[in-house]
Design a protein around this motif. Structure first.
Motif, PDB file in Angstrom:
ATOM      1  N   GLY A  89     -96.445  -9.195 -24.233  1.00  0.00           N
ATOM      2  CA  GLY A  89     -97.484  -9.176 -23.307  1.00  0.00           C
ATOM      3  C   GLY A  89     -97.264 -10.431 -22.108  1.00  0.00           C
ATOM      4  O   GLY A  89     -97.293 -10.462 -21.022  1.00  0.00           O
ATOM      5  N   MET A  90     -96.875 -11.680 -22.918  1.00  0.00           N
ATOM      6  CA  MET A  90     -96.605 -12.736 -22.164  1.00  0.00           C
ATOM      7  C   MET A  90     -95.310 -12.627 -21.253  1.00  0.00           C
ATOM      8  O   MET A  90     -95.321 -13.393 -20.221  1.00  0.00           O
ATOM      9  CB  MET A  90     -96.322 -13.840 -23.280  1.00  0.00           C
ATOM     10  N   LEU A  91     -94.640 -11.769 -21.680  1.00  0.00           N
ATOM     11  CA  LEU A  91     -93.327 -11.402 -21.010  1.00  0.00           C
ATOM     12  C   LEU A  91     -93.600 -10.402 -19.951  1.00  0.00           C
ATOM     13  O   LEU A  91     -92.506  -9.809 -19.316  1.00  0.00           O
ATOM     14  CB  LEU A  91     -92.149 -11.306 -21.879  1.00  0.00           C
ATOM     15  N   ASP A  92     -94.701  -9.713 -19.992  1.00  0.00           N
ATOM     16  CA  ASP A  92     -94.998  -8.394 -19.298  1.00  0.00           C
ATOM     17  C   ASP A  92     -93.919  -7.391 -19.481  1.00  0.00           C
ATOM     18  O   ASP A  92     -93.420  -6.706 -18.373  1.00  0.00           O
ATOM     19  CB  ASP A  92     -95.022  -8.939 -17.763  1.00  0.00           C
ATOM     20  N   LEU A  93     -93.731  -7.262 -20.702  1.00  0.00           N
ATOM     21  CA  LEU A  93     -92.677  -6.060 -21.225  1.00  0.00           C
ATOM     22  C   LEU A  93     -93.550  -4.976 -21.301  1.00  0.00           C
ATOM     23  O   LEU A  93     -94.621  -4.661 -21.624  1.00  0.00           O
ATOM     24  CB  LEU A  93     -91.889  -6.390 -22.621  1.00  0.00           C
ATOM     25  N   LYS A  94     -92.688  -3.620 -20.894  1.00  0.00           N
ATOM     26  CA  LYS A  94     -93.707  -2.409 -20.835  1.00  0.00           C
ATOM     27  C   LYS A  94     -93.135  -1.405 -21.924  1.00  0.00           C
ATOM     28  O   LYS A  94     -91.843  -1.516 -22.067  1.00  0.00           O
ATOM     29  CB  LYS A  94     -93.697  -1.843 -19.221  1.00  0.00           C
ATOM     30  N   PRO A  95     -93.579  -0.558 -22.386  1.00  0.00           N
ATOM     31  CA  PRO A  95     -93.055   0.413 -23.421  1.00  0.00           C
ATOM     32  C   PRO A  95     -91.789   1.300 -22.458  1.00  0.00           C
ATOM     33  O   PRO A  95     -92.103   1.530 -21.187  1.00  0.00           O
ATOM     34  CB  PRO A  95     -93.992   1.479 -23.641  1.00  0.00           C
ATOM     35  N   GLY A  96     -90.732   1.376 -23.025  1.00  0.00           N
ATOM     36  CA  GLY A  96     -89.566   1.899 -22.564  1.00  0.00           C
ATOM     37  C   GLY A  96     -88.876   0.818 -21.995  1.00  0.00           C
ATOM     38  O   GLY A  96     -87.617   1.140 -21.657  1.00  0.00           O
ATOM     39  N   ASP A  97     -89.111  -0.395 -21.806  1.00  0.00           N
ATOM     40  CA  ASP A  97     -88.030  -1.464 -21.269  1.00  0.00           C
ATOM     41  C   ASP A  97     -86.872  -1.459 -22.426  1.00  0.00           C
ATOM     42  O   ASP A  97     -87.140  -1.372 -23.620  1.00  0.00           O
ATOM     43  CB  ASP A  97     -88.683  -2.870 -21.371  1.00  0.00           C
ATOM     44  N   GLU A  98     -85.764  -1.569 -22.107  1.00  0.00           N
ATOM     45  CA  GLU A  98     -84.596  -1.609 -22.928  1.00  0.00           C
ATOM     46  C   GLU A  98     -83.859  -2.835 -22.831  1.00  0.00           C
ATOM     47  O   GLU A  98     -83.664  -3.644 -21.897  1.00  0.00           O
ATOM     48  CB  GLU A  98     -83.406  -0.438 -22.464  1.00  0.00           C
ATOM     49  N   PHE A  99     -83.047  -3.246 -23.852  1.00  0.00           N
ATOM     50  CA  PHE A  99     -82.780  -4.442 -24.220  1.00  0.00           C
ATOM     51  C   PHE A  99     -81.479  -4.158 -24.853  1.00  0.00           C
ATOM     52  O   PHE A  99     -81.245  -3.454 -25.857  1.00  0.00           O
ATOM     53  CB  PHE A  99     -83.441  -5.459 -24.960  1.00  0.00           C
TER      54      PHE A  99
END
Length: 120
Positions: A89-99
């Motif tokens: 949440g602190m990085l504003d990552l969302k479900p489905g973001d890929e790394f």
């Protein structure tokens, strides 16, 4: 959610509206499981203070239940390494973001797909 100069401009633009309307208009709203609306006053006021240059000293943020984030984790019994919701949440990552997982000497880096790796 508005932040920085955009937040300050919106607050100035809205002028004399109620605090509830101000928080809602600036986007500090989430929805509960039952569909009702929750206004995030604390996040709004923190962003407003931040936009005005008030620094919170980089103190660890709190997660659900008021616990302080430790920025430490450990490998679980099944070999997984957990990164909790508060951190994403602190990085504003969302479900489905890929790394892409980059392994280094005793380190793991997560690089968003499509982004350039700064340390190559």
């Amino acid at each position: 959610m508005l932040t920085g100069v955009d937040l300050l401009a919106k607050v100035k633009e809205l002028g004399d509206v109620s605090k509830t309307d101000l928080v809602r208009a600036c986007g500090y709203v989430s929805h509960k499981k039952d569909g009702s609306e929750r206004l995030n006053f604390t996040a709004f006021y923190e962003a407003l203070l931040n936009a005005k240059g008030v620094d919170f000293g980089g103190a660890a943020k709190t997660g659900k239940g008021g616990r302080k984030l430790s920025f430490n984790t450990k490998v679980q019994f099944n070999g997984n390494l957990m990164v909790g919701k508060a951190y994403t949440g602190m990085l504003d990552l969302k479900p489905g973001d890929e790394f892409e997982i980059k392994l280094g000497r005793k380190q793991i880096r997560l690089v968003p797909l499509g982004a350039e790796d700064e340390e190559e």
